[in-house]
Design a protein around this motif. Structure first.
Motif, PDB file in Angstrom:
ATOM      1  N   MET A  67       1.063  -1.237  -0.043  1.00  0.00           N
ATOM      2  CA  MET A  67       0.059   0.148  -0.289  1.00  0.00           C
ATOM      3  C   MET A  67       0.681   1.621  -0.266  1.00  0.00           C
ATOM      4  O   MET A  67       1.976   1.307  -0.011  1.00  0.00           O
ATOM      5  N   LYS A  68       0.615   2.000  -0.356  1.00  0.00           N
ATOM      6  CA  LYS A  68       1.203   3.576  -0.856  1.00  0.00           C
ATOM      7  C   LYS A  68      -0.014   4.835   0.027  1.00  0.00           C
ATOM      8  O   LYS A  68      -0.861   5.294  -0.548  1.00  0.00           O
ATOM      9  N   ILE A  69       1.340   5.582   1.331  1.00  0.00           N
ATOM     10  CA  ILE A  69       0.350   6.575   1.815  1.00  0.00           C
ATOM     11  C   ILE A  69       1.865   7.165   1.952  1.00  0.00           C
ATOM     12  O   ILE A  69       2.489   7.295   0.710  1.00  0.00           O
ATOM     13  N   GLY A  70       0.919   9.065   1.169  1.00  0.00           N
ATOM     14  CA  GLY A  70       0.623  10.777   0.763  1.00  0.00           C
ATOM     15  C   GLY A  70       1.265  11.047   2.527  1.00  0.00           C
ATOM     16  O   GLY A  70       0.002  11.071   3.002  1.00  0.00           O
ATOM     17  N   ILE A  71       2.130  11.374   2.568  1.00  0.00           N
ATOM     18  CA  ILE A  71       2.218  12.668   3.796  1.00  0.00           C
ATOM     19  C   ILE A  71       2.315  13.308   3.657  1.00  0.00           C
ATOM     20  O   ILE A  71       3.654  13.464   2.648  1.00  0.00           O
ATOM     21  N   ILE A  72       1.656  14.764   3.742  1.00  0.00           N
ATOM     22  CA  ILE A  72       2.036  16.334   3.627  1.00  0.00           C
ATOM     23  C   ILE A  72       2.196  17.288   4.427  1.00  0.00           C
ATOM     24  O   ILE A  72       1.826  16.291   5.366  1.00  0.00           O
ATOM     25  N   VAL A  86       7.050  17.840  -9.247  1.00  0.00           N
ATOM     26  CA  VAL A  86       6.519  18.025  -7.821  1.00  0.00           C
ATOM     27  C   VAL A  86       7.461  17.019  -7.164  1.00  0.00           C
ATOM     28  O   VAL A  86       8.245  16.128  -7.597  1.00  0.00           O
ATOM     29  N   THR A  87       8.851  17.744  -6.006  1.00  0.00           N
ATOM     30  CA  THR A  87       9.456  17.189  -5.198  1.00  0.00           C
ATOM     31  C   THR A  87       9.198  16.440  -4.766  1.00  0.00           C
ATOM     32  O   THR A  87       8.349  16.708  -3.732  1.00  0.00           O
ATOM     33  N   VAL A  88       8.936  14.383  -4.342  1.00  0.00           N
ATOM     34  CA  VAL A  88       8.323  13.547  -3.496  1.00  0.00           C
ATOM     35  C   VAL A  88       9.613  13.111  -2.460  1.00  0.00           C
ATOM     36  O   VAL A  88      10.987  13.016  -3.318  1.00  0.00           O
ATOM     37  N   LEU A  89       9.450  13.046  -1.393  1.00  0.00           N
ATOM     38  CA  LEU A  89      10.495  11.831  -0.743  1.00  0.00           C
ATOM     39  C   LEU A  89      10.066  10.601  -0.396  1.00  0.00           C
ATOM     40  O   LEU A  89       9.480  10.383   0.187  1.00  0.00           O
ATOM     41  N   HIS A  90      10.656   9.586  -0.711  1.00  0.00           N
ATOM     42  CA  HIS A  90       9.926   7.941  -0.736  1.00  0.00           C
ATOM     43  C   HIS A  90      10.922   7.180   0.320  1.00  0.00           C
ATOM     44  O   HIS A  90      12.451   7.408   0.212  1.00  0.00           O
ATOM     45  N   ALA A  91      10.441   6.500   0.951  1.00  0.00           N
ATOM     46  CA  ALA A  91      11.150   5.473   1.906  1.00  0.00           C
ATOM     47  C   ALA A  91       9.700   4.778   1.596  1.00  0.00           C
ATOM     48  O   ALA A  91       8.700   4.451   1.880  1.00  0.00           O
ATOM     49  N   VAL A  92      10.882   3.389   2.678  1.00  0.00           N
ATOM     50  CA  VAL A  92       9.678   1.797   3.163  1.00  0.00           C
ATOM     51  C   VAL A  92       9.449   1.760   4.645  1.00  0.00           C
ATOM     52  O   VAL A  92      10.734   1.824   5.026  1.00  0.00           O
ATOM     53  N   SER A  93       8.851   1.690   5.126  1.00  0.00           N
ATOM     54  CA  SER A  93       8.259   1.816   6.604  1.00  0.00           C
ATOM     55  C   SER A  93       6.684   0.592   6.591  1.00  0.00           C
ATOM     56  O   SER A  93       5.842   1.082   5.991  1.00  0.00           O
ATOM     57  N   GLY A 140       6.044  -1.943   5.844  1.00  0.00           N
ATOM     58  CA  GLY A 140       5.923  -2.833   5.086  1.00  0.00           C
ATOM     59  C   GLY A 140       5.313  -1.706   3.874  1.00  0.00           C
ATOM     60  O   GLY A 140       4.561  -2.136   2.279  1.00  0.00           O
ATOM     61  N   LYS A 141       5.239  -0.547   4.228  1.00  0.00           N
ATOM     62  CA  LYS A 141       4.248   0.259   3.423  1.00  0.00           C
ATOM     63  C   LYS A 141       4.523   0.966   2.415  1.00  0.00           C
ATOM     64  O   LYS A 141       6.480   2.009   3.150  1.00  0.00           O
ATOM     65  N   GLU A 142       4.651   1.130   1.330  1.00  0.00           N
ATOM     66  CA  GLU A 142       5.682   2.955   0.389  1.00  0.00           C
ATOM     67  C   GLU A 142       5.127   3.717   0.726  1.00  0.00           C
ATOM     68  O   GLU A 142       3.377   4.392   1.067  1.00  0.00           O
ATOM     69  N   VAL A 143       5.758   5.068   1.377  1.00  0.00           N
ATOM     70  CA  VAL A 143       5.436   6.654   2.144  1.00  0.00           C
ATOM     71  C   VAL A 143       6.113   7.030   0.708  1.00  0.00           C
ATOM     72  O   VAL A 143       7.197   7.354   0.722  1.00  0.00           O
ATOM     73  N   TYR A 144       5.545   8.371   0.886  1.00  0.00           N
ATOM     74  CA  TYR A 144       5.695   9.570  -0.253  1.00  0.00           C
ATOM     75  C   TYR A 144       5.725  11.043   0.733  1.00  0.00           C
ATOM     76  O   TYR A 144       4.446  10.993   1.663  1.00  0.00           O
ATOM     77  N   PHE A 145       6.719  11.786   1.414  1.00  0.00           N
ATOM     78  CA  PHE A 145       6.263  12.259   1.795  1.00  0.00           C
ATOM     79  C   PHE A 145       6.636  13.890   0.995  1.00  0.00           C
ATOM     80  O   PHE A 145       7.431  13.780   0.181  1.00  0.00           O
TER      81      PHE A 145
END
Ligand SMILES: [Zn+2]
Length: 254
Positions: A1-6, A30-37, A39-44
């Motif tokens: 699952m992919k989550i966006g954090i603004i 748009v510039t985003v920062l990506h990490a996996v946490s 087991g979820k893909e997180v885009y900040f």
């Protein structure tokens, strides 16, 4: 699952190690920062840009939300700094938005269809935030109503007195726009706000960017811990209708 954090003012870093990525959308890059946490893909996504210098009226909201959509994010959790109108809300405290009144004049639609936004925030993500706050033992005020203003100026005393009569709890400049765009694209969206000042008219203290940043810095670690806990608790959508509103709107046009 992919989550966006603004993240907004005072909140620019989520994980130590994040990989920068540029997303090209029809509305801009748009510039985003990506990490996996967990087991979820997180885009900040830092709302005010990589250099934290884009004022609220000039943020490219359409590009920001579209970039997350193109990254296949389905759920967005956001944090924003606001001014408190309701005297029960203390500076430095967190509130969960439930409704908004939008007074902004900026472009805030993709212009394709009208969507149901009776309940503007995802109830499942609201629940995630409530649980996350409980887990980290941080008070979170629920049922908070935002009045969203254009900015970048702060409000007059008369404006705040009017907002208070309307029953508004907090004043901010960004979340109604993001909520409307996320709903148009069928994405879940929920916001926790950090009160960084009392709105003018509620207090004799003048709002200042310095005070706003100081509170942001003081609460940065709490907000970060809350977001990490929320990421842990967030799941695929189950019963919320955030996506359905979009599907209904698309169908109505065809
Ligand atoms: Zn939802």
């Amino acid at each position: 699952m992919k989550i966006g954090i603004i993240g907004g003012t005072g909140f620019y870093q989520l994980f130590e190690q994040m990989v920068e990525k540029t997303v090209h959308t029809e509305y801009g890059d748009v510039t985003v920062l990506h990490a996996v946490s967990e087991g979820k893909e997180v885009y900040f996504l830092p709302r005010h840009g990589k250099h934290h210098d884009t004022l609220a009226p000039f943020v490219n909201y359409r590009a920001n939300i579209m970039a997350l959509k193109e990254l296949e994010v389905t759920r967005i959790m956001s944090v924003s700094a606001v001014g408190a109108i309701n005297p029960e809300i203390e500076v430095g405290s967190l509130s969960l938005l439930d409704q908004f009144v939008d007074l902004t004049t900026r472009v805030k639609t993709y212009g394709k269809y009208s969507v149901d936004i009776t309940e503007p925030f995802c109830p499942e993500l609201q629940e995630v935030f409530v649980q996350a706050a409980t887990e980290i033992n941080e008070p979170l005020r629920e049922k908070t109503t935002l009045v969203c203003v254009e900015g970048p100026r702060y409000e007059t005393k008369a404006e705040v007195q009017l907002f208070s009569k309307w029953g508004m709890d907090v004043v901010g400049m960004t979340n109604a726009t993001e909520a409307a765009l996320a709903r148009e694209l069928g994405m879940c969206y929920s916001v926790v706000t950090l009160a960084t000042n009392m709105a003018p008219g509620v207090t004799d203290h003048k709002p200042s960017l310095k005070a706003h940043k100081e509170v942001g810095e003081r609460k940065r670690e709490t907000v970060r811990t809350l977001m990490l806990e929320a990421i842990k608790l967030a799941d695929e959508r189950k019963t919320c209708l955030c996506h359905e509103a979009y599907e209904r709107a698309v169908l109505a046009r065809t």
